[in-house]
Design a protein around this motif. Structure first.
Motif, PDB file in Angstrom:
ATOM      1  N   PRO A  65     -19.654   9.327  -3.887  1.00 21.57           N
ATOM      2  CA  PRO A  65     -20.943   9.589  -3.239  1.00 21.57           C
ATOM      3  C   PRO A  65     -20.760  10.362  -1.940  1.00 21.57           C
ATOM      4  CG  PRO A  65     -20.253   7.336  -2.846  1.00 21.57           C
ATOM      5  CD  PRO A  65     -19.258   7.919  -3.808  1.00 21.57           C
ATOM      6  N   THR A  66     -21.861  10.909  -1.451  1.00 24.82           N
ATOM      7  CA  THR A  66     -21.856  11.583  -0.154  1.00 24.82           C
ATOM      8  C   THR A  66     -22.611  10.723   0.842  1.00 24.82           C
ATOM      9  OG1 THR A  66     -23.866  12.854  -0.672  1.00 24.82           O
ATOM     10  CG2 THR A  66     -21.746  13.853  -1.230  1.00 24.82           C
ATOM     11  N   LEU A  67     -22.119  10.663   2.040  1.00 28.15           N
ATOM     12  CA  LEU A  67     -22.728   9.883   3.113  1.00 28.15           C
ATOM     13  C   LEU A  67     -22.853  10.778   4.332  1.00 28.15           C
ATOM     14  CD1 LEU A  67     -23.658   7.132   4.302  1.00 28.15           C
ATOM     15  CD2 LEU A  67     -21.265   6.715   4.919  1.00 28.15           C
ATOM     16  N   THR A  68     -24.089  10.907   4.826  1.00 29.35           N
ATOM     17  CA  THR A  68     -24.323  11.726   6.019  1.00 29.35           C
ATOM     18  C   THR A  68     -24.994  10.885   7.096  1.00 29.35           C
ATOM     19  OG1 THR A  68     -26.462  12.487   5.153  1.00 29.35           O
ATOM     20  CG2 THR A  68     -24.529  13.861   4.698  1.00 29.35           C
ATOM     21  N   GLY A  69     -24.655  11.156   8.298  1.00 32.09           N
ATOM     22  CA  GLY A  69     -25.255  10.479   9.450  1.00 32.09           C
ATOM     23  C   GLY A  69     -25.982  11.480  10.328  1.00 32.09           C
ATOM     24  N   ASN A  70     -27.176  11.091  10.812  1.00 28.53           N
ATOM     25  CA  ASN A  70     -27.970  11.938  11.694  1.00 28.53           C
ATOM     26  C   ASN A  70     -28.362  11.136  12.920  1.00 28.53           C
ATOM     27  OD1 ASN A  70     -28.230  14.308   9.907  1.00 28.53           O
ATOM     28  ND2 ASN A  70     -29.396  12.911   8.611  1.00 28.53           N
ATOM     29  N   VAL A 114     -27.334   8.255   1.892  1.00 27.72           N
ATOM     30  CA  VAL A 114     -26.373   8.178   0.796  1.00 27.72           C
ATOM     31  C   VAL A 114     -26.970   8.862  -0.426  1.00 27.72           C
ATOM     32  CG1 VAL A 114     -25.017   6.682  -0.712  1.00 27.72           C
ATOM     33  CG2 VAL A 114     -25.406   6.034   1.658  1.00 27.72           C
ATOM     34  N   ASN A 115     -26.129   9.712  -1.078  1.00 28.27           N
ATOM     35  CA  ASN A 115     -26.526  10.335  -2.333  1.00 28.27           C
ATOM     36  C   ASN A 115     -25.405  10.133  -3.347  1.00 28.27           C
ATOM     37  OD1 ASN A 115     -29.137  12.074  -1.882  1.00 28.27           O
ATOM     38  ND2 ASN A 115     -27.879  12.412  -0.069  1.00 28.27           N
ATOM     39  N   THR A 295     -30.454   7.796  -4.344  1.00 30.55           N
ATOM     40  CA  THR A 295     -30.481   8.120  -2.924  1.00 30.55           C
ATOM     41  C   THR A 295     -30.794   6.866  -2.138  1.00 30.55           C
ATOM     42  OG1 THR A 295     -32.850   8.694  -2.990  1.00 30.55           O
ATOM     43  CG2 THR A 295     -31.269  10.485  -3.369  1.00 30.55           C
ATOM     44  N   GLY A 296     -30.306   6.812  -0.950  1.00 35.76           N
ATOM     45  CA  GLY A 296     -30.591   5.692  -0.059  1.00 35.76           C
ATOM     46  C   GLY A 296     -30.446   6.120   1.379  1.00 35.76           C
ATOM     47  N   SER A 297     -31.262   5.525   2.248  1.00 38.24           N
ATOM     48  CA  SER A 297     -31.161   5.852   3.670  1.00 38.24           C
ATOM     49  C   SER A 297     -31.571   4.653   4.505  1.00 38.24           C
ATOM     50  CB  SER A 297     -32.040   7.070   4.008  1.00 38.24           C
ATOM     51  OG  SER A 297     -33.408   6.753   3.850  1.00 38.24           O
ATOM     52  N   TYR A 298     -30.977   4.574   5.657  1.00 31.20           N
ATOM     53  CA  TYR A 298     -31.349   3.553   6.638  1.00 31.20           C
ATOM     54  C   TYR A 298     -31.523   4.255   7.972  1.00 31.20           C
ATOM     55  CZ  TYR A 298     -31.095  -0.343   9.893  1.00 31.20           C
ATOM     56  OH  TYR A 298     -31.376  -1.229  10.900  1.00 31.20           O
ATOM     57  N   GLY A 299     -32.707   3.996   8.629  1.00 31.21           N
ATOM     58  CA  GLY A 299     -32.990   4.688   9.880  1.00 31.21           C
ATOM     59  C   GLY A 299     -33.428   3.737  10.979  1.00 31.21           C
ATOM     60  N   ASN A 319     -37.142   0.310  12.394  1.00 31.75           N
ATOM     61  CA  ASN A 319     -36.087   0.694  11.464  1.00 31.75           C
ATOM     62  C   ASN A 319     -36.646   0.659  10.057  1.00 31.75           C
ATOM     63  OD1 ASN A 319     -35.614  -2.087  10.332  1.00 31.75           O
ATOM     64  ND2 ASN A 319     -35.085  -2.482  12.469  1.00 31.75           N
ATOM     65  N   ASN A 320     -35.989   1.434   9.178  1.00 26.92           N
ATOM     66  CA  ASN A 320     -36.496   1.487   7.804  1.00 26.92           C
ATOM     67  C   ASN A 320     -35.344   1.662   6.826  1.00 26.92           C
ATOM     68  OD1 ASN A 320     -36.476   4.346   8.969  1.00 26.92           O
ATOM     69  ND2 ASN A 320     -36.712   4.751   6.768  1.00 26.92           N
ATOM     70  N   LEU A 321     -35.533   1.131   5.637  1.00 33.57           N
ATOM     71  CA  LEU A 321     -34.568   1.231   4.542  1.00 33.57           C
ATOM     72  C   LEU A 321     -35.280   1.830   3.346  1.00 33.57           C
ATOM     73  CD1 LEU A 321     -31.767   0.599   3.299  1.00 33.57           C
ATOM     74  CD2 LEU A 321     -32.688  -1.637   2.637  1.00 33.57           C
ATOM     75  N   THR A 322     -34.656   2.887   2.802  1.00 32.67           N
ATOM     76  CA  THR A 322     -35.270   3.562   1.660  1.00 32.67           C
ATOM     77  C   THR A 322     -34.245   3.695   0.544  1.00 32.67           C
ATOM     78  OG1 THR A 322     -36.675   4.853   3.159  1.00 32.67           O
ATOM     79  CG2 THR A 322     -36.474   5.644   0.894  1.00 32.67           C
ATOM     80  N   VAL A 323     -34.628   3.325  -0.660  1.00 33.48           N
ATOM     81  CA  VAL A 323     -33.785   3.460  -1.850  1.00 33.48           C
ATOM     82  C   VAL A 323     -34.605   4.166  -2.926  1.00 33.48           C
ATOM     83  CG1 VAL A 323     -32.461   2.267  -3.645  1.00 33.48           C
ATOM     84  CG2 VAL A 323     -32.489   1.375  -1.313  1.00 33.48           C
ATOM     85  N   GLY A 324     -33.957   5.153  -3.586  1.00 33.50           N
ATOM     86  CA  GLY A 324     -34.703   5.867  -4.613  1.00 33.50           C
ATOM     87  C   GLY A 324     -33.799   6.399  -5.703  1.00 33.50           C
ATOM     88  N   ALA A 325     -34.369   6.837  -6.772  1.00 37.23           N
ATOM     89  CA  ALA A 325     -33.672   7.457  -7.898  1.00 37.23           C
ATOM     90  C   ALA A 325     -34.401   8.740  -8.257  1.00 37.23           C
ATOM     91  CB  ALA A 325     -33.610   6.511  -9.091  1.00 37.23           C
ATOM     92  N   ASN A 326     -33.619   9.709  -8.757  1.00 38.90           N
ATOM     93  CA  ASN A 326     -34.260  10.957  -9.126  1.00 38.90           C
ATOM     94  C   ASN A 326     -33.685  11.467 -10.445  1.00 38.90           C
ATOM     95  OD1 ASN A 326     -31.941  12.906  -8.506  1.00 38.90           O
ATOM     96  ND2 ASN A 326     -32.179  11.846  -6.545  1.00 38.90           N
ATOM     97  N   LEU A 327     -34.522  12.138 -11.185  1.00 36.63           N
ATOM     98  CA  LEU A 327     -34.158  12.758 -12.449  1.00 36.63           C
ATOM     99  C   LEU A 327     -34.493  14.240 -12.352  1.00 36.63           C
ATOM    100  CD1 LEU A 327     -33.389  12.705 -15.493  1.00 36.63           C
ATOM    101  CD2 LEU A 327     -35.809  12.258 -15.972  1.00 36.63           C
TER     102      LEU A 327
END
Length: 451
Positions: A65-70, A114-115, A295-299, A319-327
């Motif tokens: 997976p790829t993990l990016t921080g902003n 996270v992707n 996909t997932g993100s925590y802010g 703060n927020n937590l987001t989890v998703g899936a894509n096709l």
């Protein structure tokens, strides 16, 4: 007297140059060891293998997976004047303007994203296999470089050995000519020969001395050539090489020839390139299938707001937590994927044709190399017998010269004949060995035998 002075000078030069050689032996095994460590071409090939090894790592596979921080921080400072036209206080007076000076605001936020690609039509799988096979191909290319450099090494090494043996032949001829000068001079002093025979012997000494000097220079040049292959100091010339040559058993060579299609590096590379081409077709077909990812993100964020004309200052946090899936499914890309698949198949067919062409050429080269080797080996054995014959002829000519039955010119011709067949024998020996090494290279066994 003139000839005597010249020959004495040449003898002094030859003695000095020959005795200046050290007797350190550079064996074949040591030469190969130095070549593997120092040769520029082999070092470059090893670097290419290292790059291919890095490319086939899971870190370059697309499976992780790829993990990016902003993160962001913002500061704002402002001065504000707010007017209220048409607004009045309770006493009926106009409402005065409100002025806010040095109003400060800050905002902070940070997030992790996270992707992860779950499925991409197996394109990633076949790309990874391509990287693995590319690494195998690079290793085969490095092996080919080592084999070719080994042949280059022995071509120069045996040239040094041949010139070394030739130098000994020429030195022996010079020694014989020197003895002729002494014997002719004694014969002239005692009235048994003419001055012409003395002068002819001295001329032969000068001729042989020049030949020795030229052979010495050729040997030095060949040693420098060997130092280039070994990547060491050019003037490292105080060494000798091994002049012993042993040939492989003929039955063993035949077994190598029978298994050549499984060991020849050119054929192995062609097979590897065909496999890479197969993976390329499958990777292109994967473009027609959908891809699924997660996909997932925590802010986290914080905002400090200054007081305004209507509201007091405030601080907000969150703060927020987001989890998703894509096709994703590229239903139609204008036909590019279809064209890519067609071209990959055509290239794959071309690669298979090239593999067949290489197989035919390698079989031809092996047949030619085997024939050349056997022919040169026969020539070497004939030259060995010829040397023995000419040695006997020279000994008999020496006896007849001492008895006055032949002239010094006839004896000189017998001596020249021996020199020629000895140098021809040396050439035939190393030509036969190089032909054997070429056969071993074509059968894929060059790096598996002892030298």
């Amino acid at each position: 007297m003139k000839y005597k002075n010249m020959s004495a000078f040449l003898l002094l030069a030859i003695t000095f140059s020959v005795t200046s050689f050290s007797q350190d032996l550079l064996s074949k095994e040591e030469a190969i060891s130095q070549m593997l460590v120092n040769n520029f071409g082999i070092k470059i090939a090893e670097n290419q293998v290292e790059v291919a090894d890095n490319n086939q790592s899971v870190l370059n596979s697309g499976y992780l997976p790829t993990l990016t921080g902003n993160a962001n921080a913002q500061y704002d400072r402002s001065n504000e004047t707010r007017e209220f036209p048409g607004a009045f206080n309770e006493d009926g007076s106009p409402r005065p303007n409100t002025e806010i000076e040095g109003a400060e605001s800050q905002s902070y936020n940070a997030s992790l994203n996270v992707n992860y690609l779950l499925f991409d039509g197996l394109g990633r799988f076949y790309n990874y296999k391509q990287l693995k096979e590319t690494y195998n191909l690079t290793e085969l290319q490095a092996r080919e470089t080592i084999e070719n450099t080994t042949l280059q090494l022995f071509s120069v090494y045996f040239d040094v050995a041949r010139l070394t043996e030739n130098l000994e032949v020429f030195k022996q001829a010079l020694e014989i000519s020197q003895k002729r000068v002494t014997r002719s001079q004694y014969g002239f002093d005692y009235g048994q020969s003419t001055k012409l025979e003395v002068l002819q012997a001295e001329v032969d000494v000068v001729t042989d001395s020049v030949i020795v000097l030229n052979a010495k220079q050729q040997l030095l040049n060949a040693k420098r050539d060997l130092n280039v292959v070994l990547n060491r100091e050019l003037e490292t010339i105080g060494f000798q090489v091994d002049t012993l040559v042993e040939f492989e058993n003929d039955l063993l060579l035949e077994s190598f020839v029978e298994k050549a299609e499984f060991n020849n590096v050119t054929l192995l590379q062609a097979e590897s390139q065909t496999r890479i081409s197969d993976f390329e077709i499958k990777a292109n077909k994967a473009l027609l299938l959908p891809s699924v990812g997660l996909t997932g993100s925590y802010g986290w964020n914080r905002v400090n707001s200054p007081a305004s004309a209507f509201f007091p200052g405030s601080v907000s946090r969150g703060n927020n937590l987001t989890v998703g899936a894509n096709l994703t499914w590229n239903l139609f890309d204008g036909g590019r994927s279809i064209v890519g698949i067609k071209n990959a198949k055509i290239l794959n067919d071309s690669q298979k044709l090239q593999e067949q062409q290489f197989e035919l050429q390698v079989n031809r080269d092996i047949a030619n190399a085997l024939g050349n080797y056997r022919n040169l080996l026969k020539i070497y054995k004939i030259q060995e017998q010829n040397v023995e014959t000419n040695q006997n002829n020279l000994e008999r000519s020496r006896e007849r010269l001492n008895l006055g039955q032949i002239s010094s010119i006839e004896f000189r011709q017998a001596q020249i004949n021996l020199i020629n067949v000895q140098t021809n024998k040396n050439l035939a020996k190393y030509d036969a060995k190089l032909a054997e090494l070429e056969l071993l290279r074509l059968t894929g066994q060059l790096l598996n035998v002892e030298f």
